[in-house]
Design an enzyme around this catalytic site. Structure first.
Site, PDB file in Angstrom:
ATOM      1  N   LEU A  18      -7.049  -0.068 -17.976  1.00  0.00           N
ATOM      2  CA  LEU A  18      -7.053   1.388 -18.136  1.00  0.00           C
ATOM      3  C   LEU A  18      -5.969   2.018 -17.268  1.00  0.00           C
ATOM      4  O   LEU A  18      -5.314   2.978 -17.669  1.00  0.00           O
ATOM      5  CB  LEU A  18      -8.438   1.953 -17.791  1.00  0.00           C
ATOM      6  CG  LEU A  18      -8.594   3.471 -17.956  1.00  0.00           C
ATOM      7  CD1 LEU A  18      -8.299   3.908 -19.388  1.00  0.00           C
ATOM      8  CD2 LEU A  18      -9.996   3.930 -17.544  1.00  0.00           C
ATOM      9  N   LYS A  19      -5.773   1.473 -16.088  1.00  0.00           N
ATOM     10  CA  LYS A  19      -4.718   1.973 -15.200  1.00  0.00           C
ATOM     11  C   LYS A  19      -3.357   1.859 -15.883  1.00  0.00           C
ATOM     12  O   LYS A  19      -2.572   2.800 -15.920  1.00  0.00           O
ATOM     13  CB  LYS A  19      -4.724   1.157 -13.906  1.00  0.00           C
ATOM     14  CG  LYS A  19      -3.613   1.497 -12.931  1.00  0.00           C
ATOM     15  CD  LYS A  19      -3.629   0.528 -11.750  1.00  0.00           C
ATOM     16  CE  LYS A  19      -2.524   0.823 -10.753  1.00  0.00           C
ATOM     17  NZ  LYS A  19      -2.730   2.076 -10.022  1.00  0.00           N
ATOM     18  N   GLY A 433       1.459   8.683  12.788  1.00  0.00           N
ATOM     19  CA  GLY A 433       1.619   7.227  12.797  1.00  0.00           C
ATOM     20  C   GLY A 433       2.631   6.718  11.803  1.00  0.00           C
ATOM     21  O   GLY A 433       3.636   6.141  12.178  1.00  0.00           O
ATOM     22  N   SER A 434       2.379   6.946  10.512  1.00  0.00           N
ATOM     23  CA  SER A 434       3.270   6.337   9.532  1.00  0.00           C
ATOM     24  C   SER A 434       4.458   7.250   9.227  1.00  0.00           C
ATOM     25  O   SER A 434       4.338   8.476   9.245  1.00  0.00           O
ATOM     26  CB  SER A 434       2.522   6.023   8.243  1.00  0.00           C
ATOM     27  OG  SER A 434       1.944   7.178   7.721  1.00  0.00           O
ATOM     28  N   ARG A 516      -6.125   5.335 -10.036  1.00  0.00           N
ATOM     29  CA  ARG A 516      -6.021   4.738  -8.694  1.00  0.00           C
ATOM     30  C   ARG A 516      -7.218   3.857  -8.363  1.00  0.00           C
ATOM     31  O   ARG A 516      -8.350   4.249  -8.604  1.00  0.00           O
ATOM     32  CB  ARG A 516      -5.921   5.813  -7.623  1.00  0.00           C
ATOM     33  CG  ARG A 516      -4.702   6.671  -7.718  1.00  0.00           C
ATOM     34  CD  ARG A 516      -3.435   5.852  -7.497  1.00  0.00           C
ATOM     35  NE  ARG A 516      -2.328   6.775  -7.308  1.00  0.00           N
ATOM     36  CZ  ARG A 516      -1.844   7.092  -6.124  1.00  0.00           C
ATOM     37  NH1 ARG A 516      -2.338   6.565  -5.019  1.00  0.00           N
ATOM     38  NH2 ARG A 516      -0.852   7.950  -6.018  1.00  0.00           N
ATOM     39  N   HIS A 695       0.572  16.557   1.968  1.00  0.00           N
ATOM     40  CA  HIS A 695       0.339  16.210   0.567  1.00  0.00           C
ATOM     41  C   HIS A 695       1.347  16.818  -0.381  1.00  0.00           C
ATOM     42  O   HIS A 695       1.265  16.624  -1.581  1.00  0.00           O
ATOM     43  CB  HIS A 695      -1.083  16.596   0.153  1.00  0.00           C
ATOM     44  CG  HIS A 695      -2.053  15.508   0.498  1.00  0.00           C
ATOM     45  ND1 HIS A 695      -3.261  15.755   1.075  1.00  0.00           N
ATOM     46  CD2 HIS A 695      -1.961  14.170   0.372  1.00  0.00           C
ATOM     47  CE1 HIS A 695      -3.880  14.600   1.287  1.00  0.00           C
ATOM     48  NE2 HIS A 695      -3.111  13.627   0.875  1.00  0.00           N
TER      49      HIS A 695
HETATM   50  N1  GLN Z   1      -2.070   6.295  11.282  1.00  0.00           N
HETATM   51  C1  GLN Z   1      -2.298   6.448   9.882  1.00  0.00           C
HETATM   52  C2  GLN Z   1      -1.018   6.928   9.211  1.00  0.00           C
HETATM   53  O1  GLN Z   1      -0.309   7.682   9.781  1.00  0.00           O
HETATM   54  C3  GLN Z   1      -3.417   7.420   9.603  1.00  0.00           C
HETATM   55  C4  GLN Z   1      -3.728   7.523   8.133  1.00  0.00           C
HETATM   56  C5  GLN Z   1      -4.979   8.305   7.785  1.00  0.00           C
HETATM   57  O2  GLN Z   1      -5.420   9.125   8.511  1.00  0.00           O
HETATM   58  N2  GLN Z   1      -5.552   8.052   6.642  1.00  0.00           N
HETATM   59  O3  GLN Z   1      -0.722   6.589   8.103  1.00  0.00           O
END
Ligand code: GLN
Ligand code: ZN
Length: 763
Positions: A18-19, A433-434, A516, A695
């Site tokens: 389906l994806k 972080g990322s 997803r 987002h």
């Molecule tokens: N340290 C993670 C990042 O920055 C935190 C991700 C999250 O809060 N879902 O991607």
């Protein structure tokens, strides 16, 4: 004779067909006819597979192109008017616009379905929301099932749960005021189904497992009286928790049957089994629809036999809830540890367990002696397996001092010790972080996994990415840096892969939303950390810069929450084990000179039990586990945590009890409302409310960031305020990230200067 049925099945398909269909359609690589044809074929294949396993009433309507809650809204014509669509002529294109947004309108909001990891599209309720039955799509599927010679049992989300799960779009709107009009639409749907020669309809009312306000509970009986006049028989399905406290009401309701989740809430059976009305079916949900462990068939059969003696044909058997929440087929897993594999059951295996149970119920234990022996053997073997039980882990937990979850000193003392070496300015800037997971990063990881890139070459590639991230943060003048998480595929998988006690499937996908899926790790045994997991990367990053680099870990509660967890230990115990393994990492980071460490807990809120009475105990062990992961660190080591995309207002005391030195928290969803809560609550430690919604590719204007921070300064002392984005930046691109962070730093500096001047003026 008992009847075997299902509440729902994983529609995504054994190979995520389906994806593929959906994504190809969205990319314009296939047309609508190919999408709908492919979906029909998949649905029919699933029905035939179920039938082959002995399922006697085939669920119809659980197969959705995007989300079954969206389908439930459309079934009663509740299309949000802001889209301007005609509910009676909704095209496939428009259907996906509701789910994914279009140029003029954002999509319906998405939120988690009870305490699962499935996201549903939230209905929007207005005072003048109008309803009108639109049963055509459902009827078409009923006819499809019937044409295959199946007894179709349509699955509807019940009217009260549909209303409750939606959002009132005006202050003061009582959602229950929409019920009369909604019930008329349900009556029309049922009439159409009756005309299509359906006998049974499953109506899901999962909200019965919540703590409902009295007026909602009181609405059930009159509502179901109104649905009663159809010749159809209604099976009211409850799941995810006990409904024992409503036993009297549920016996009285004018429905022909009731489904109970006897996996999550086995004890509730006592409230129903005795004196169950002669004219009603009782559907026993005995196979776990939320987890992947093989059932203890002997035990389940023993619990079913007295019921069968009592109820006869009126006993039905089923999984506890829809199998939507389990992966498809274990047989596809050829790489799994052979022992572990014998302990598991995915959707297809669960069907088989049901089939065996039905035979056992109807023909007695002896008729399924082989299967029972197999189940018993797997169980004994699992209980004794050295793969699972590590005495040293259990010993270590037992030996912990009583104050192992306390820092040496209270926050003010720690804050001073940290500031003594960090020497941070007011309103320090950091990120979560990322950094962007570029095509180059993903490509290198994929090549490494395929064996096309050597470990050395992969390390070098990642080091280059780390260096790039560090240089960019220095150029931006950020105060506390991160290494960027280039080496991480997923924040739970990355750790699970390095901890003992976890296994990973090749295809154990579960739908998260739309196309997803997630592939949760399987946490099957005692957890330990054989060797350092992140130290090398953090150390490398720190070697490149004099600024402090923040070490980055996923917290114990989040690792637990996003895995399939063993069922032979209480969750709190499992969480403690993960915490200790993480503590090893925290201490190694500290010893390597990484003295700012962030332990992410984005999932802490979603683990909150559905029933209020169970919440305090959960928050207690969750907090304990988090603090345990920081066991023994120096006062001068600064512990951060991070949370996002949940309603935190009602668990602030528990968040404060984590005693992290700094919490960075997403605020975009609540427009800083959350901050008011933090202010009123007088959150004791430092806090970084997100000022950049990650987002969207949109770069927030400086004025907007400044406004947010000024709002924050009204409730948080300047010494305790940090400046950061809402969440990690891995889904974004570098140009927008650099622009947004540059604005963030600039605003922070402006405000810093102003605060310093104000301070001078008052001296
Ligand atoms: N340290 C993670 C990042 O920055 C935190 C991700 C999250 O809060 N879902 O991607
Ligand atoms: Zn986050």
């Amino acid at each position: 004779m008992t009847t075997l049925h299902l509440l729902g099945f994983p529609r995504i398909g054994a190979k995520r067909e389906l994806k593929t269909l959906l994504e190809n359609y969205w990319k314009n690589e296939i047309d609508e006819a190919a999408l709908l044809g492919g979906a029909r074929e998949l649905r029919q294949r699933h029905w035939l597979l179920q039938k082959g396993a002995g399922v006697e009433l085939s669920p119809v309507g659980d197969f959705s192109l995007y989300d079954h809650v969206l389908d439930a809204q459309l079934l009663v014509g509740a299309v949000p008017p802001r889209f301007g669509f005609d509910a009676s002529k909704l095209s496939t294109e428009q259907y996906f616009q509701l789910a994914r947004g279009n140029a003029g309108q954002p999509a319906l909001e998405m939120t988690k379905w009870f305490d699962t990891n499935y996201h549903y599209l939230v209905p929007e309720w207005h005072a003048d929301t109008a309803f009108q039955a639109q049963p055509e799509r459902l009827l078409a599927q009923v006819r499809e099932a019937q044409a295959l010679g199946l007894r179709a049992k349509p699955v509807l989300l019940g009217p009260l749960s549909l209303l409750w799960q939606g959002k009132a779009k005006h202050a003061g709107l009582d959602k229950l005021s929409l019920l009369p009009a909604l019930l008329q639409a349900y009556r029309d749907v049922l009439a159409a189904l009756a005309a299509a020669k359906v006998e049974w309809v499953q109506i899901d009312e999962p909200i019965l497992a919540l703590d409902l306000p009295p007026e909602w509970l009181a609405a059930f009986e009159p509502a179901y009286r109104q649905l009663q006049d159809s010749p159809l028989r209604l099976l009211l399905a409850t799941y995810f928790g006990s409904v024992a406290e409503h036993a009297e009401l549920l016996q009285r309701l004018p429905v022909a049957g009731l489904h109970l989740d006897l996996v999550r809430a086995p004890l509730q059976l006592a409230a129903f089994a005795e004196g169950w009305p002669q004219d009603k079916v009782l559907s026993a949900g005995v196979i776990d629809g939320r987890n992947i462990w093989r059932a203890d068939l002997s035990r389940v059969l023993a619990s079913l036999q007295p019921l069968a003696a009592d109820l006869g044909e009126r006993l039905w058997i089923a999984p506890s809830c829809s199998l939507l929440h389990t992966p498809f087929d274990l047989a596809a897993e050829t790489q799994l540890d052979v022992d572990v594999k014998t302990w598991l059951a995915f959707a297809v295996q669960k069907l088989n367990e049901l089939k065996v149970l039905k035979r056992g119920v109807e023909q007695g234990r002896d008729a399924i002696a082989n299967e029972l022996a197999g189940s018993d053997y797997a169980r004994q073997q699992r209980a004794a397996s050295p793969l699972i039980h590590r005495p040293e882990v259990q010993q270590r937990l037992a030996d912990l001092p009583a104050d192992a979850d306390r820092r040496h000193s209270a926050y003010p003392v720690r804050a001073a010790a940290q500031q003594a070496w960090l020497k941070l300015p007011l309103l320090p800037t950091t990120t979560i972080g990322s950094f962007p997971q570029t095509a180059a990063i993903r490509g290198a990881r994929a090549a490494f996994k395929r064996g096309e890139l050597s470990a050395d070459a992969y390390r070098q590639a990642m080091q280059q990415e780390i260096e790039l991230a560090i240089r960019r943060q220095e150029a931006l003048n950020i105060d506390v840096l991160v290494h960027g998480e280039a080496e991480r595929n997923d924040m739970v998988e990355y750790f699970g892969e390095q901890l003992s006690g976890f296994v990973f499937t090749a295809g154990g996908w579960v739908q998260s939303y739309g196309s997803r899926c997630v592939k949760p790790p399987i946490l099957f045994g005692d957890v330990a950390r054989p060797q350092a997991m992140t130290v090398e990367w953090a150390e490398y990053a720190q070697s490149l810069t004099p600024r402090p680099v923040k070490g980055m870990l996923t917290g114990p509660v989040t690792i637990l929450q996003w895995s399939f967890v063993r069922d032979d230990l209480p969750r709190g115990e499992v969480c403690r084990q993960i915490a200790l393994a993480l503590n090893d990492e925290v201490r190694d980071l500290e010893a390597a000179g990484i003295r700012v460490i962030q332990i992410d807990e984005p999932a802490i809120r979603e683990g909150l039990p559905l029933k209020r009475a169970d919440r305090a105990a959960y928050l207690d062990w969750a907090g304990h586990a988090f603090r345990l992961s920081c066991h023994g660190v120096a006062d001068s080591t600064q512990i951060h945590t991070h949370m996002c995309y949940s309603e935190f207002g009602d668990i602030l005391p528990a968040i404060a009890a984590l005693d992290a030195d700094v919490i960075t928290i997403e605020t975009s969803r609540s427009d800083m409302e959350l901050l008011q809560d933090f202010g009123h609550f007088r959150y004791p430690n430092a806090i970084g409310p997100g000022v950049y919604d990650i987002h969207s590719p949109r770069v927030p204007p400086e004025a907007e960031i400044q406004q947010l921070l000024e709002k924050a300064l009204q409730v948080i002392e300047p010494e305790k305020l940090w400046v950061n984005p809402d969440c990690g930046l891995k889904t974004r691109g570098w140009p927008e990230v650099e622009a947004a962070l540059s604005s963030m730093v600039k605003v922070s500096k402006t405000l810093r200067r102003r605060l310093a001047q104000e301070a001078d003026a008052t001296v």
